[in-house]
Design an enzyme around this catalytic site. Sequence first.
Site, PDB file in Angstrom:
ATOM      1  N   GLU A   1       1.885  -4.297  -5.370  1.00 11.40           N
ATOM      2  CA  GLU A   1       0.698  -5.136  -5.348  1.00 11.40           C
ATOM      3  C   GLU A   1      -0.403  -4.456  -6.160  1.00 11.40           C
ATOM      4  O   GLU A   1      -0.581  -3.242  -6.089  1.00 11.40           O
ATOM      5  CB  GLU A   1       0.246  -5.334  -3.897  1.00 11.40           C
ATOM      6  CG  GLU A   1      -0.847  -6.354  -3.714  1.00 11.40           C
ATOM      7  CD  GLU A   1      -1.142  -6.636  -2.249  1.00 11.40           C
ATOM      8  OE1 GLU A   1      -2.324  -6.862  -1.915  1.00 11.40           O
ATOM      9  OE2 GLU A   1      -0.186  -6.604  -1.450  1.00 11.40           O
TER      10      GLU A   1
ATOM     11  N   CYS B   1       0.859  -1.181   0.000  1.00 10.80           N
ATOM     12  CA  CYS B   1       0.000   0.000   0.000  1.00 10.80           C
ATOM     13  C   CYS B   1       0.893   1.227   0.000  1.00 10.80           C
ATOM     14  O   CYS B   1       1.953   1.236   0.646  1.00 10.80           O
ATOM     15  CB  CYS B   1      -0.895  -0.021   1.239  1.00 10.80           C
ATOM     16  SG  CYS B   1      -1.845   1.489   1.481  1.00 10.80           S
TER      17      CYS B   1
END
Length: 411
Positions: free
Chosen positions: A311, A277
């Site tokens: 990600e 993140c």
Amino acid sequence: MKSNKSKNKTRENVNISGKYMAKRNDEWYPAEIIQKRTHQDQNTCEYYVHYSNSDRRLDRWVLEDHVKFIPSSQEQEECVSSVSAPISAIIPDISNRKMTRTQKKRLDEINESLMDTETESQEISALEEERKALTKVKYIIEIQIGKYLIDTWYFSPYPDEYGKSPKLWICEYCLFYTRYAVSLHLHERECEYNNPPGTEVYRSGAISIYEADGRIHKLYCQNLCLLAKLFLDHKTLFFDVEAFKFYVLCVVDMAGAHIVGFFSKEKDSPDCFNVACILVLPPYQKHGYGRLLIAFSYELSKLEGIVAGPETPLSDLGLLAYRSYWSWVLLQEIYSSDDEVSITELSYRTSINECDILDTLNWLNLIKYLKNNYCVCITRETLLSVFKKIKPPRFFVNTAAIRWYPYDNAM
């Protein structure tokens, strides 16, 4: 002038999920009403609206005077009838012919696989709908952190009464949060921090990066995730932080280290993700800090000796930041190469995985697929013209200032 009786009747006729016209910045736009509540003065209502064809970060509570209680002229009933073929229709009809034992076993395997796929798809869809329902309404409208008063973008699951408060005051050092300014002032007198907890792993000029361990600094990292969720729509990690390390970017002055943004990194990622993140707080966006965090994440990958990437899926702002970084780095490498350079060689030099390299070069229209191979089609002149379209980074990572070593994943 409309009577109160007529006005109250109009309120009752408003449908949740109905589409009406709502005001934003003195203009009227089609909007969907998500929820209704009584305003603090108890004499009027507020409606939480989502503006059609707009990002959810624009969703907000508006007074009833800012809603036209007539159906939007742009509203259209969408009647979509989707016909899904039954699974049996996908399989050839072989009931009228004899099957060998092997053919029957294969048919059973296909049926089982299709059923599993359909079930998994339904479960994913159900979870996504549940997530949307739980996060649809944003109650925290703004936060005060340090010297900045920041409008929030999305719902965040702050606990108990904090999650329903229209404003939170947050300590910029330890991320303690409260509903009252006086509570924050009392906290600041006793707060022992003037920087994030953990180890300072980078310092170059006024730029500092701290590494916080989700297992050791659990409360801080949980609060960091709650803060991030106010500005990230699809972030789901809030409390299970022990498997992650957090790299907090700060600007340092005489008062302390002021949080700018951060990225989280899984301690042991089987998919070689170097970022789980990433966020830059709104007051610091568009100043080059996002690309600095991205560059730092790849420097850590180089120290680990791995090829990695973020990600997915990336947010819209995240994708812009990454493409900007990837474009600049790859063009630099290609330009500095005297001989032909392969995608694999570019990946080895930059630690950027090959899929992201191919996507970026394709986005730049610099790649073609010829004879079962990807080829970079570029001349020096073309390279220079493309370079002019890519903004150079405002900050570069000073590799000599990194004080970090690959950690033991078992720790």
